[in-house]
Scaffold this motif. Structure first.
Motif, mmCIF file in Angstrom:
data_model
loop_
_atom_site.group_PDB
_atom_site.id
_atom_site.type_symbol
_atom_site.label_atom_id
_atom_site.label_comp_id
_atom_site.label_asym_id
_atom_site.label_seq_id
_atom_site.Cartn_x
_atom_site.Cartn_y
_atom_site.Cartn_z
ATOM 1 N N LEU A 12 1.000 -1.184 -0.220
ATOM 2 C CA LEU A 12 0.215 -0.174 0.033
ATOM 3 C C LEU A 12 0.501 1.158 -0.280
ATOM 4 C CD1 LEU A 12 -2.949 -1.053 2.437
ATOM 5 C CD2 LEU A 12 -3.193 -1.447 -0.016
ATOM 6 N N LEU A 13 1.963 0.515 0.353
ATOM 7 C CA LEU A 13 3.162 2.030 0.647
ATOM 8 C C LEU A 13 4.070 2.079 -0.234
ATOM 9 C CD1 LEU A 13 3.539 3.266 4.545
ATOM 10 C CD2 LEU A 13 2.605 4.958 2.885
ATOM 11 N N PRO A 14 4.768 2.885 -0.784
ATOM 12 C CA PRO A 14 5.723 2.537 -2.275
ATOM 13 C C PRO A 14 6.814 2.247 -1.201
ATOM 14 C CG PRO A 14 5.502 4.939 -2.266
ATOM 15 C CD PRO A 14 4.020 4.315 -1.673
ATOM 16 N N ILE A 15 7.259 2.729 0.079
ATOM 17 C CA ILE A 15 8.205 2.574 0.726
ATOM 18 C C ILE A 15 7.872 1.927 1.924
ATOM 19 C CG2 ILE A 15 8.839 5.211 0.400
ATOM 20 C CD1 ILE A 15 7.700 6.284 3.079
ATOM 21 N N ASP A 16 9.302 1.704 2.593
ATOM 22 C CA ASP A 16 9.441 1.032 3.574
ATOM 23 C C ASP A 16 9.068 1.378 4.678
ATOM 24 O OD1 ASP A 16 10.434 -1.045 6.401
ATOM 25 O OD2 ASP A 16 10.465 -2.138 4.600
ATOM 26 N N SER A 17 8.248 1.378 5.828
ATOM 27 C CA SER A 17 7.410 2.723 6.827
ATOM 28 C C SER A 17 8.429 2.499 7.946
ATOM 29 C CB SER A 17 6.427 2.144 7.373
ATOM 30 O OG SER A 17 6.222 1.357 7.601
ATOM 31 N N ASP A 18 9.129 0.590 8.378
ATOM 32 C CA ASP A 18 9.926 1.563 8.941
ATOM 33 C C ASP A 18 11.820 1.072 9.114
ATOM 34 O OD1 ASP A 18 10.463 0.177 12.253
ATOM 35 O OD2 ASP A 18 10.482 -2.542 11.559
ATOM 36 N N PHE A 19 11.741 1.315 7.652
ATOM 37 C CA PHE A 19 13.001 1.116 7.696
ATOM 38 C C PHE A 19 13.625 3.408 7.596
ATOM 39 C CE2 PHE A 19 16.136 2.378 3.749
ATOM 40 C CZ PHE A 19 17.767 2.122 4.162
ATOM 41 N N GLU A 20 11.966 3.446 6.293
ATOM 42 C CA GLU A 20 12.308 4.919 6.439
ATOM 43 C C GLU A 20 12.549 5.510 8.092
ATOM 44 O OE1 GLU A 20 12.785 6.592 3.951
ATOM 45 O OE2 GLU A 20 13.065 4.944 2.650
ATOM 46 N N TRP A 21 11.377 4.484 8.648
ATOM 47 C CA TRP A 21 11.217 6.015 9.779
ATOM 48 C C TRP A 21 12.963 5.916 10.908
ATOM 49 C CZ3 TRP A 21 9.579 9.012 13.803
ATOM 50 C CH2 TRP A 21 10.308 8.106 15.349
ATOM 51 N N GLY A 22 13.788 4.675 10.040
ATOM 52 C CA GLY A 22 14.902 4.738 10.699
ATOM 53 C C GLY A 22 16.027 6.136 10.068
ATOM 54 N N GLN A 23 15.579 5.869 8.888
ATOM 55 C CA GLN A 23 16.512 7.331 8.320
ATOM 56 C C GLN A 23 16.537 8.554 8.012
ATOM 57 O OE1 GLN A 23 18.178 4.907 7.227
ATOM 58 N NE2 GLN A 23 18.670 5.846 4.715
ATOM 59 N N PHE A 24 14.541 8.222 8.784
ATOM 60 C CA PHE A 24 14.386 9.980 9.908
ATOM 61 C C PHE A 24 15.096 9.896 10.162
ATOM 62 C CE2 PHE A 24 12.033 11.573 12.437
ATOM 63 C CZ PHE A 24 11.665 13.095 11.840
ATOM 64 N N LEU A 25 15.089 9.010 10.963
ATOM 65 C CA LEU A 25 15.726 9.460 12.963
ATOM 66 C C LEU A 25 17.712 9.545 12.696
ATOM 67 C CD1 LEU A 25 14.235 6.845 14.765
ATOM 68 C CD2 LEU A 25 13.517 8.767 14.918
ATOM 69 N N VAL A 26 17.983 9.228 11.636
ATOM 70 C CA VAL A 26 19.648 9.223 11.124
ATOM 71 C C VAL A 26 19.289 11.015 10.572
ATOM 72 C CG1 VAL A 26 21.373 9.318 9.588
ATOM 73 C CG2 VAL A 26 20.314 7.622 10.893
ATOM 74 N N ARG A 27 18.853 11.125 10.082
ATOM 75 C CA ARG A 27 18.255 12.793 8.997
ATOM 76 C C ARG A 27 18.863 13.141 9.689
ATOM 77 N NH1 ARG A 27 15.147 10.998 6.011
ATOM 78 N NH2 ARG A 27 13.184 12.332 6.881
ATOM 79 N N VAL A 28 17.403 13.594 10.993
ATOM 80 C CA VAL A 28 16.803 14.828 11.732
ATOM 81 C C VAL A 28 18.155 14.271 13.110
ATOM 82 C CG1 VAL A 28 14.764 14.692 11.816
ATOM 83 C CG2 VAL A 28 15.450 13.498 13.665
ATOM 84 N N GLY A 29 18.952 13.603 13.227
ATOM 85 C CA GLY A 29 20.151 13.196 14.339
ATOM 86 C C GLY A 29 19.353 13.125 16.023
ATOM 87 N N ALA A 30 18.496 12.500 15.043
ATOM 88 C CA ALA A 30 17.806 11.327 17.000
ATOM 89 C C ALA A 30 18.406 9.934 17.113
ATOM 90 C CB ALA A 30 16.467 11.230 16.083
ATOM 91 N N VAL A 31 19.429 9.850 16.672
ATOM 92 C CA VAL A 31 20.186 8.480 16.555
ATOM 93 C C VAL A 31 21.806 9.067 16.342
ATOM 94 C CG1 VAL A 31 18.359 6.990 16.332
ATOM 95 C CG2 VAL A 31 19.632 7.202 14.589
ATOM 96 N N ASP A 32 22.916 7.917 16.345
ATOM 97 C CA ASP A 32 24.246 8.002 16.181
ATOM 98 C C ASP A 32 23.640 7.651 14.613
ATOM 99 O OD1 ASP A 32 27.013 7.890 16.039
ATOM 100 O OD2 ASP A 32 26.712 5.791 16.243
#
Length: 223
Positions: A12-32
């Motif tokens: 239903l989504l053209p993306i992987d919601s879990d993987f993209e959540w991880g990428q988002f956390l990296v992008r905003v500096g919320a994780v190492d």
């Protein structure tokens, strides 16, 4: 009675919601960034290859969620939904789900991704019933970082589907037709038990299996 089940990521989504959540956390500096992204990408490669240990991955993802104070998580998740999920939702996917809802079918999204990340996404599709990997909570209602019960992946999707229907008092055998839409060869166990399996935006492995079985293929995101 008719049943319609949908996988979520790449279906239903053209993306992987879990993987993209991880990428988002990296992008905003919320994780190492270096350490987290390396593990996130390694797990994603394992998933695509069909060799992922679902418990190991889910407890990595849930452990990350548990590390955030509630207020911080809620702010991060709202930003993620606005910046990543909302732009990814396509009208053709919404229309497919709506067609089953309007027909009066019992509709559920069933995903291997954890419930915390995917429940609000299911609501965006207008779907009440949502089956996902459940996190463990402590006595104060806080995430422990551990998985509660068994994963909702591979054969686990069949087990969880039957358990959900049993809770509703609607045995699977009572449905005249049952659809399941999925992109992944990991979902062959559930695709094999419904009356109408639909390989949706299928991976190469699932497309090959679907051709051999005579299952229809559906491509939602060819725009």
């Amino acid at each position: 009675m008719k049943l319609a089940l949908f996988d979520l990521d790449h279906t239903l989504l053209p993306i992987d919601s879990d993987f993209e959540w991880g990428q988002f956390l990296v992008r905003v500096g919320a994780v190492d960034a270096a350490g987290y992204q390396r593990r996130n990408e390694a797990f994603f490669v394992q998933y695509q290859a069909g060799v992922l240990d679902p418990v190991e991955y889910l407890e990595f993802a849930l452990g990350t969620l548990a590390s955030f104070p509630r207020d911080q998580f809620e702010a991060l998740y709202a930003q993620y939904m606005a910046e990543v999920i909302a732009p990814a939702i396509r009208p053709q996917a919404l229309a497919l789900v709506r067609r089953h809802l309007d027909a009066g079918d019992l509709v559920a999204i069933i995903t291997a991704t954890n419930h915390v990340i995917t429940a609000p996404i299911a609501r965006l599709f207008g779907v009440e019933h949502h089956i996902a990997a459940m996190p463990e909570f402590d006595a104060d209602g806080r995430l422990t970082g551990r998985l509660a019960g068994t994963p909702t992946s591979g054969p686990g999707k069949v087990v969880h589907m039957h358990a959900w229907l049993d809770r509703l008092g609607l045995p699977f055998a009572g449905f005249d037709t049952s659809h399941f839409y999925s992109d992944s060869h990991n979902d062959i166990p559930l695709l094999s038990v419904v009356s109408h399996p639909v390989a949706t935006n299928p991976s190469a492995a699932l497309a090959s299996h679907a051709h051999a079985q005579g299952w229809p293929l559906l491509h939602l995101f060819n725009d």
